[in-house]
Design a protein around this motif. Structure first.
Motif, PDB file in Angstrom:
ATOM      1  N   PHE A  64       0.827  -1.200   0.000  1.00  0.00           N
ATOM      2  CA  PHE A  64       0.000   0.000   0.000  1.00  0.00           C
ATOM      3  C   PHE A  64       0.869   1.261   0.000  1.00  0.00           C
ATOM      4  O   PHE A  64       2.074   1.213   0.236  1.00  0.00           O
ATOM      5  N   ASP A  80       1.601  -4.998  12.585  1.00  0.00           N
ATOM      6  CA  ASP A  80       1.084  -5.347  11.263  1.00  0.00           C
ATOM      7  C   ASP A  80       1.285  -6.847  11.035  1.00  0.00           C
ATOM      8  O   ASP A  80       2.398  -7.293  10.762  1.00  0.00           O
ATOM      9  N   PHE A 102       0.224  -8.690   8.609  1.00  0.00           N
ATOM     10  CA  PHE A 102       0.441  -9.010   7.189  1.00  0.00           C
ATOM     11  C   PHE A 102       1.435  -7.977   6.667  1.00  0.00           C
ATOM     12  O   PHE A 102       1.125  -7.169   5.804  1.00  0.00           O
ATOM     13  N   SER A 127       6.074  -5.970   2.567  1.00  0.00           N
ATOM     14  CA  SER A 127       7.399  -5.373   2.405  1.00  0.00           C
ATOM     15  C   SER A 127       7.696  -4.340   3.493  1.00  0.00           C
ATOM     16  O   SER A 127       8.698  -3.632   3.412  1.00  0.00           O
ATOM     17  N   THR A 143       5.764  -1.597   4.750  1.00  0.00           N
ATOM     18  CA  THR A 143       5.360  -0.184   4.621  1.00  0.00           C
ATOM     19  C   THR A 143       4.903   0.386   5.974  1.00  0.00           C
ATOM     20  O   THR A 143       5.270   1.503   6.350  1.00  0.00           O
ATOM     21  N   ASP A 172       5.173 -11.707   8.920  1.00  0.00           N
ATOM     22  CA  ASP A 172       4.778 -12.181   7.590  1.00  0.00           C
ATOM     23  C   ASP A 172       5.201 -13.628   7.431  1.00  0.00           C
ATOM     24  O   ASP A 172       6.196 -14.065   8.000  1.00  0.00           O
ATOM     25  N   SER A 180       0.690 -15.800  11.018  1.00  0.00           N
ATOM     26  CA  SER A 180       0.051 -14.916  11.998  1.00  0.00           C
ATOM     27  C   SER A 180      -1.173 -15.546  12.652  1.00  0.00           C
ATOM     28  O   SER A 180      -1.688 -15.027  13.631  1.00  0.00           O
ATOM     29  N   PRO A 199      -4.004 -10.100   2.533  1.00  0.00           N
ATOM     30  CA  PRO A 199      -4.119 -10.434   1.107  1.00  0.00           C
ATOM     31  C   PRO A 199      -5.594 -10.336   0.716  1.00  0.00           C
ATOM     32  O   PRO A 199      -6.468 -10.500   1.569  1.00  0.00           O
ATOM     33  N   GLU A 211      -0.002 -19.414   2.993  1.00  0.00           N
ATOM     34  CA  GLU A 211      -0.518 -18.088   2.591  1.00  0.00           C
ATOM     35  C   GLU A 211      -2.040 -18.078   2.646  1.00  0.00           C
ATOM     36  O   GLU A 211      -2.681 -18.967   2.081  1.00  0.00           O
ATOM     37  N   ILE A 212      -2.600 -17.049   3.252  1.00  0.00           N
ATOM     38  CA  ILE A 212      -4.060 -16.881   3.254  1.00  0.00           C
ATOM     39  C   ILE A 212      -4.456 -16.187   1.944  1.00  0.00           C
ATOM     40  O   ILE A 212      -3.773 -15.256   1.507  1.00  0.00           O
TER      41      ILE A 212
END
Ligand SMILES: C[S@@+](CC[C@H](N)C(=O)[O-])C[C@H]1O[C@@H](n2cnc3c(N)ncnc32)[C@H](O)[C@@H]1O
Length: 470
Positions: free
Chosen positions: A105, A126, A128, A131, A133, A149, A325, A352, A379-380
């Motif tokens: 984002f 966070d 999820f 990268s 942010t 993550d 998570s 995601p 991965e969700i």
């Protein structure tokens, strides 16, 4: 032809449309308008003083944006959250462009919420992280941040963005390793300590012969692969190894045998040296055959970006955890970190979307190069799982499980902000399943930055709180 186009300089275009030259450059960079020379020919690179843009194209583009904006205002979208006028260089400021990442984002969105709903010293989580942010922006605003993550490579990117560096040393290492890889193609190679063979061709051959990854052999020209393997072999000799891994990955991504217009989601490698019609450059191009020019492009750029972030970086804690998570024992994983026994004031995250992106796959080159353990199955909402009813149910369970898990380390009155494109209307169910209440929704228009279309789509930022606390 030039008369129809109404060619003008950037400054003139800016003056005539009430924009800044910076805005106009941004539209060019995002390929919303073309670049021309004085004769009205479309060009890729302009010689000094030659660049022209078409007022007609520019006005058509701005009209389109205006229409989209009005439509979105009518649809009840938040005025300030579109960030339409934020130029590319701010969207990708400092470390945000250390490595491409599909699905991140915009930092200004994170800033907007963190600055309004939290105060310096708050602790933000966070789950999820992607990268990183949220972590970068939280740090800039003097907030402490924890990111989690599932993807080890995403964790590496986030860690490299948020680490502190001795900038002089980091720059020296970045440039030194580049110099040594450049020497692989020259006679100076004989002096390189790692590979004592006096024949560069022999070194390249032995590196290629030792490479066991079918992916790397198929997606890179032999020279590019030899340079990458050599760079990788040198990394253990330096202090900032994670940083060098990120530079090499970024260079490798651009050095794949793919068309220039298809870097984000290429399906198959192109043959070495084969010409293809390039939709980006509007001419015939050939796939790149080396990695060195990309290493060169990203080395200096990385050093510059680290220095830019260092100017705004605070001393607040940043912790990155790799894990699922839904199930990670966050409290235990935080032992020995600045967050041991601490509770968090809030969450800012973008999970995601359902069936949209395979987060490991987008960085396959990095997984193949460095052998990070892949966790695709955890991965969700992965793309490969599709968007079926069943996939949506699994998604609801997955996101709710993450929220329930993070609630264990949140303060009772913590605020959770969740950025989602809720086209399947799942977030009310998710909130209920996690014993959360939706306090507020912020609707925002998102203009795709990388795609060729200008079609905005809509995103909701859900503000939630624990049901008992409201
Ligand atoms: C939309 S992205 C987040 C992007 C991030 N906001 C940014 O700006 O870079 C979603 C992230 O969730 C991660 N993810 C998916 N399933 C997960 C799970 N079970 N546990 C932790 N992370 C997961 C993916 O690897 C991906 O990086």
């Amino acid at each position: 032809m030039s008369a129809d186009l109404e060619l003008v300089t950037l400054e003139e275009a800016a003056r005539r449309t009430g924009k800044t030259p910076h805005n106009i450059r941004d539209y060019i960079q995002r390929q919303r308008i073309n670049k021309y020379n004085r004769q009205g020919e479309q060009i890729q690179r302009a010689k000094s003083g030659e660049l022209r843009v078409s007022l007609r194209e520019l006005r058509a583009f701005l009209g389109h944006v205006q229409q989209a904006t009005s439509k979105h205002q009518l649809d009840g979208l938040h005025d300030e959250l579109g960030f339409h006028s934020v130029p590319e260089h701010q969207r990708t400021k400092h470390v945000h462009r250390l490595h491409p990442y599909l699905g991140k984002f915009i930092p200004q969105l994170v800033e907007w919420f963190l600055a309004r709903f939290f105060s310096p010293e708050s602790r933000i989580l966070d789950p999820f992280m992607g990268s990183g942010t949220t972590l970068v922006q939280a740090n800039e605003l003097h907030l402490h941040a924890l990111g989690i993550d599932i993807s080890p490579f995403n964790c590496l990117i986030a860690k490299v963005k948020t680490d502190q560096y001795d900038l002089i040393k980091a720059r020296a290492e970045i440039l030194d390793i580049e110099r040594r890889v450049a020497a692989l193609n020259t006679a100076q190679h004989a002096t390189l300590p790692l590979f004592p063979e006096d024949d560069p061709a022999q070194t390249a051959q032995s590196l290629l012969a030792a490479c066991t990854s079918d992916y790397l052999k198929a997606w890179f020209a032999p020279r590019a692969l030899a340079e990458m393997l050599y760079y990788r072999a040198l990394i253990p000799q330096y202090t900032y190894q994670d940083l060098l891994k990120v530079i090499l990955s970024r260079a490798a991504r651009s050095a794949r045998l793919v068309s220039h217009y298809d870097l984000a989601t290429p399906k198959a490698p192109l043959p070495v040296g084969e010409q293809y019609w390039c939709q980006k450059h509007k001419r015939y191009c050939t796939p790149i055959d080396n990695c060195l020019e990309k290493i060169h492009a990203y080395s200096e750029d990385t050093a510059r970006r680290l220095a830019a972030f260092a100017r705004v970086r605070s001393e607040k804690a940043v912790v990155v955890l790799q894990g699922d998570s839904r199930t990670l024992d966050i409290r235990a994983a935080l032992t020995g970190t600045p967050f041991a026994d601490q509770r968090f004031d809030g969450v800012f995250t973008s999970p995601p979307y359902v069936g949209q992106i395979d987060y490991h796959d987008q960085h396959t080159y990095a997984y193949e190069l460095f052998g990070f353990p892949r966790q695709d199955a955890l991965e969700i909402g992965a793309k490969r799982a599709g968007k079926s009813k069943r996939a949506q149910e699994a998604y609801v369970e997955g996101i709710a499980a993450v929220l329930r898990n993070v609630l264990r380390v949140l303060k009772p009155d913590a605020k959770l902000f969740i950025v989602a494109n809720d086209r399947f209307n799942l977030y009310s169910q998710i909130a209920t399943a996690a014993n959360l209440q939706i306090v507020q929704r912020f609707e925002r228009a998102v203009t795709k930055r990388t795609g060729r279309g200008d079609d905005p789509y809509q995103e909701t930022i859900f503000e939630m709180q624990q049901a008992a606390a409201t």
